[in-house]
Design a protein around this motif. Structure first.
Motif, mmCIF file in Angstrom:
data_model
loop_
_atom_site.group_PDB
_atom_site.id
_atom_site.type_symbol
_atom_site.label_atom_id
_atom_site.label_comp_id
_atom_site.label_asym_id
_atom_site.label_seq_id
_atom_site.Cartn_x
_atom_site.Cartn_y
_atom_site.Cartn_z
ATOM 1 N N ASP A 95 108.434 95.340 7.095
ATOM 2 C CA ASP A 95 109.204 96.445 6.534
ATOM 3 C C ASP A 95 109.587 97.442 7.633
ATOM 4 O O ASP A 95 108.936 97.534 8.684
ATOM 5 C CB ASP A 95 108.395 97.175 5.459
ATOM 6 C CG ASP A 95 108.249 96.363 4.191
ATOM 7 O OD1 ASP A 95 109.101 95.472 3.954
ATOM 8 O OD2 ASP A 95 107.274 96.593 3.447
ATOM 9 N N ASN A 96 110.642 98.201 7.348
ATOM 10 C CA ASN A 96 111.095 99.287 8.233
ATOM 11 C C ASN A 96 111.385 98.819 9.670
ATOM 12 O O ASN A 96 111.088 99.514 10.649
ATOM 13 C CB ASN A 96 110.063 100.423 8.272
ATOM 14 C CG ASN A 96 109.799 101.002 6.902
ATOM 15 O OD1 ASN A 96 110.732 101.235 6.127
ATOM 16 N ND2 ASN A 96 108.525 101.221 6.575
ATOM 17 N N ASP A 146 113.961 95.877 5.531
ATOM 18 C CA ASP A 146 112.606 95.521 5.121
ATOM 19 C C ASP A 146 112.385 94.013 5.176
ATOM 20 O O ASP A 146 113.331 93.224 5.329
ATOM 21 C CB ASP A 146 112.347 96.024 3.693
ATOM 22 C CG ASP A 146 112.304 97.538 3.622
ATOM 23 O OD1 ASP A 146 111.899 98.150 4.633
ATOM 24 O OD2 ASP A 146 112.707 98.096 2.580
ATOM 25 N N ALA A 147 111.109 93.629 4.995
ATOM 26 C CA ALA A 147 110.729 92.214 5.007
ATOM 27 C C ALA A 147 111.521 91.452 3.942
ATOM 28 O O ALA A 147 111.725 91.948 2.823
ATOM 29 C CB ALA A 147 109.233 92.077 4.757
ATOM 30 N N THR A 193 114.667 90.573 4.305
ATOM 31 C CA THR A 193 116.105 90.717 4.547
ATOM 32 C C THR A 193 116.608 89.561 5.420
ATOM 33 O O THR A 193 115.974 89.207 6.418
ATOM 34 C CB THR A 193 116.413 92.046 5.258
ATOM 35 O OG1 THR A 193 115.918 93.133 4.462
ATOM 36 C CG2 THR A 193 117.915 92.198 5.483
#
Length: 735
Positions: A235-236, A256-257, A259
């Motif tokens: 994420d991020n 994020d995870a 994508t």
């Protein structure tokens, strides 16, 4: 003519040489080679494209064209190029819009045009500042306005340049250049307030004018095909506009995870992806590749499916596994100039080709079709192999010998950029027989073949001067010589012949310092006697000395007022070099003729003989000495004074050049109270290509206020002329 750095660095001259209509007359061809832009130069194609358009012709220095790509481009030069590129007419006005630009000048006409078109920002002080260097900020403004780029569309888009703030008034222009593929995106710093070079400006202008020159779509908005997909694992994860985690200004978003992003390449620990319709970068360690391996080559289809063939025009051209010219990891190999590849597809930037039984991609601008869709295509470069060298001509047709001053190739054709026409390499000091010559090449005998060498790297000795004395009788040294005209020999091993032509039998030789009685002169041949020998010799290798009356009587003296016509030379305000030197030259002519000399002028009005024309005029009129007259200039206003140039020629002839240059230079320095910059050895075209004593004198610097006041003052013009006359007279007074 400046010698501060080859020739005329003055901004005024640089400005004029940007316009073919002012400086070139005829358009230079793209095949024209600039001495400082080889085919390997990054701006080679773009600069020659601008030459073809008539945008620029560079600088002609001693027969060689230079573009000076590393020089800073000035505001006037940029204005001239962009106006010419777009085909606008210049604008004449009755009242100048600028305090520092005088109406009626070339600068004024271009400055007024770009002002009216809105291509430049106007200064609050009412000045144009024509000689100020032009920055990337100013260039982005000019090109965006001139080529109507959609700056609003990219005003808030992210660029990879860390030294361009979004608060800058130029941000939207630089962003537009980046997304239109005019400005490269392969660096994080572009120094937008620093002076731009002429080479960079030329590349940006060519890209703006012709989309085929724009940088690969990898540095624009996303337009090329993805090579795969990656899936983010955390994420991020920061999305960056450049592959650099050490700065924060290149962050353009986070994902994020889970994508999934389109993948376009891999470089040094980063994946190149698309994000919001622009290229971006994510760290490799936080994403996995889906669907296919990066850069996996695709097997090539059968050649029967090819749409044509192209011939490579750039040596070591990379063949890539993807349409990405900015990374090293996709290079499958390299191909040489002349190699032919099958083509299966093409887009505006790439050919899809067969390479080692797999598909690859090559940049389109470095290959030309030789056949397409079953039809032969006329190649831009000759497709036939380099012609084989011809046998060397018969020895009786030899016109002289050339001694090499540098190690250079001997070529089978007069093409200095080819790698396929080299017959061999010869070392400095090698002496080759010469059978023909033109402005740039000597045709020589090499391994019993006719080859060609570049003239600038050789010293020519006429057949009238032999390498070693022949076993014929030679006049006794130290013999007293008397007569109305004495000839002092200026080279060693000068032949005496039975008649006035090189076809006549040689009956003796003369050496430097020998004196002969000159009975008559016809053309280039002097009838002479020395001791018990009477015959003929080439007068170019004799200093003809009158023993009574005026030392100048019947001497054939060539005066060359530099520039002229379409070539104004350097200048300041309304003062032009071509006019100043013509006034001086005509006064020298009058003084010499009054003393009985036969004076030949290379020009008597506002005409433009080429450098070779000036050499030819001298030869056709059997000149005995040559004096070229010029005005100097420099980028620094403090440079001032007089300097005179010669070049080292065959044998000991250069000692005559030095004598003539020294006498003229000293007279000008003394009589006009000029700073003495000395006598220098520099191989300028008009002195390099003479076989007689030849000098080029620079009266003073028009860029310096003190020198300029003298150059435009009639009293000092007379002093300059009298000084040149005095110097020539003293040269002939030296027995």
């Amino acid at each position: 003519m400046t010698k501060m750095n080859m020739k005329k660095t003055a901004s005024w001259m640089l400005v004029l040489c940007m316009s073919v209509s002012i400086c070139g007359g005829q358009k230079a061809s793209a095949s024209t080679q600039f001495g400082d832009i080889p085919s390997s130069h990054e701006a080679y194609d773009e600069v020659n494209y601008l030459v073809d358009l008539g945008v620029t012709s560079g600088y002609l220095v001693d027969g060689t064209r230079y573009f000076k790509p590393e020089n800073a481009v000035t505001k006037t030069q940029a204005s001239i190029m962009v106006v010419n590129a777009l085909g606008y007419q210049t604008l004449k006005v009755s009242r100048s819009s600028f305090k520092d630009v005088k109406i009626g000048t070339t600068i004024s006409e271009y400055a007024e045009r770009v002002k009216k078109l809105g291509f430049v920002e106007l200064s609050a002080d009412g000045k144009f500042n024509p000689n100020n260097t032009f920055t990337l900020n100013e260039t982005s403004y000019m090109l965006a306005k001139a080529f109507k780029l959609d700056t609003a569309k990219y005003a808030n888009s992210t660029v990879p340049f860390t030294d361009v703030s979004k608060s800058s008034p130029y941000y939207k222009y630089i962003s537009a250049l980046y997304y239109y593929g005019i400005l490269d995106g392969d660096t994080t710093k572009i120094e937008p307030t620093k002076a731009l070079t002429r080479g960079d400006f030329a590349m940006y202008l060519a890209r703006a004018k012709n989309s085929s020159f724009r940088v690969n779509p990898d540095v624009q908005g996303v337009t090329s095909d993805a090579i795969g997909k990656v899936k983010v694992t955390v994420d991020n994860l920061n999305i960056r506009s450049s592959a650099d985690a050490s700065i924060s200004t290149n962050k353009i978003g986070q994902v994020d995870a889970g994508t999934v992003l389109d993948l376009y390449g891999e470089e040094n620990g980063w994946y190149k992806v698309s994000y919001k319709n622009q290229y971006a970068y994510i760290s490799k360690q936080y994403a996995n590749v889906l669907n296919q391996e990066i850069e996996k080559p695709v097997n090539a289809p059968n050649t029967d499916d090819a749409i044509g063939q192209v011939k490579v025009t750039l040596n070591n051209l990379p063949v890539r596994s993807s349409k990405n010219g900015t990374i090293p990891t996709n290079v499958l190999g390299k191909v040489a100039t002349g190699e032919v590849l099958y083509v299966f597809e093409e887009d505006p930037y790439w050919y899809t080709v067969s390479y080692k039984n797999q598909l690859g991609y090559i940049n389109k601008k470095h290959a030309n079709y030789i056949n397409k869709n079953g039809q032969d295509v006329e190649p831009q470069q000759p497709a036939q192999p380099t012609p084989a060298a011809k046998p060397a001509p018969d020895a009786s047709k030899k016109i002289g010998q050339a001694t090499l001053t540098s190690s250079i190739p001997v070529r089978s054709t007069k093409v200095g950029t080819s790698t396929t026409n080299k017959l061999g390499q010869v070392n400095a000091g090698t002496v080759l027989d010469v059978f023909e010559a033109d402005n740039y090449w000597y045709g020589v005998s090499y391994n019993n073949k006719l080859g060609y060498i570049n003239k600038k790297y050789a010293k020519f000795v006429s057949s009238e001067v032999v390498e070693k004395p022949t076993p014929n009788p030679t006049p006794s040294p130290g013999e007293t010589v008397s007569g109305n005209v004495i000839g002092r020999v200026t080279v060693d091993d000068l032949r005496i012949r039975t008649g006035p032509s090189s076809s006549y039998k040689s009956i003796g030789t003369l050496n430097t310092g020998d004196r002969v009685v000159v009975h008559s002169v016809s053309g280039y041949w002097a009838k002479i006697s020395s001791g018990n020998i009477e015959g003929y010799t080439h007068k170019s290798y004799l200093k003809l000395l009158n023993q009574s009356g005026s030392v100048l009587k019947d001497r054939v003296i060539v005066l060359d007022p530099g520039h002229g016509g379409k070539d104004p030379g350097t200048g300041y305000s309304s003062y032009y070099e071509k006019a100043i030197v013509l006034k001086v030259g005509k006064l020298v002519q009058q003084k010499l003729e009054d003393a009985g000399a036969k004076v030949v002028m290379t020009r008597t009005g506002d005409t433009y003989p080429t450098l070779q024309d000036r050499v030819d005029i001298t030869s056709k009129n059997y000149g005995e000495i040559f004096v070229s007259i010029h005005v100097n200039s420099a980028s620094s206003a403090s440079a001032k004074g007089t300097e005179t140039y010669y070049t080292v020629s065959s044998g000991d002839m250069y000692k005559e050049d030095i004598d003539l240059a020294t006498y003229i230079n000293s007279e000008i320095v003394r009589n006009a109270n000029m700073d003495n910059r000395g006598v220098r050895n520099t191989p300028y075209y008009v002195v390099r290509n003479m076989i007689i004593p030849s000098v080029l004198v620079e009266l003073g610097f028009i860029s310096n206020s003190e020198d300029r006041a003298k150059l435009v003052n009639s009293t000092y013009v007379e002093k300059f002329a009298q000084s040149i006359y005095n110097g020539i007279e003293k040269y002939y007074q030296k027995q």
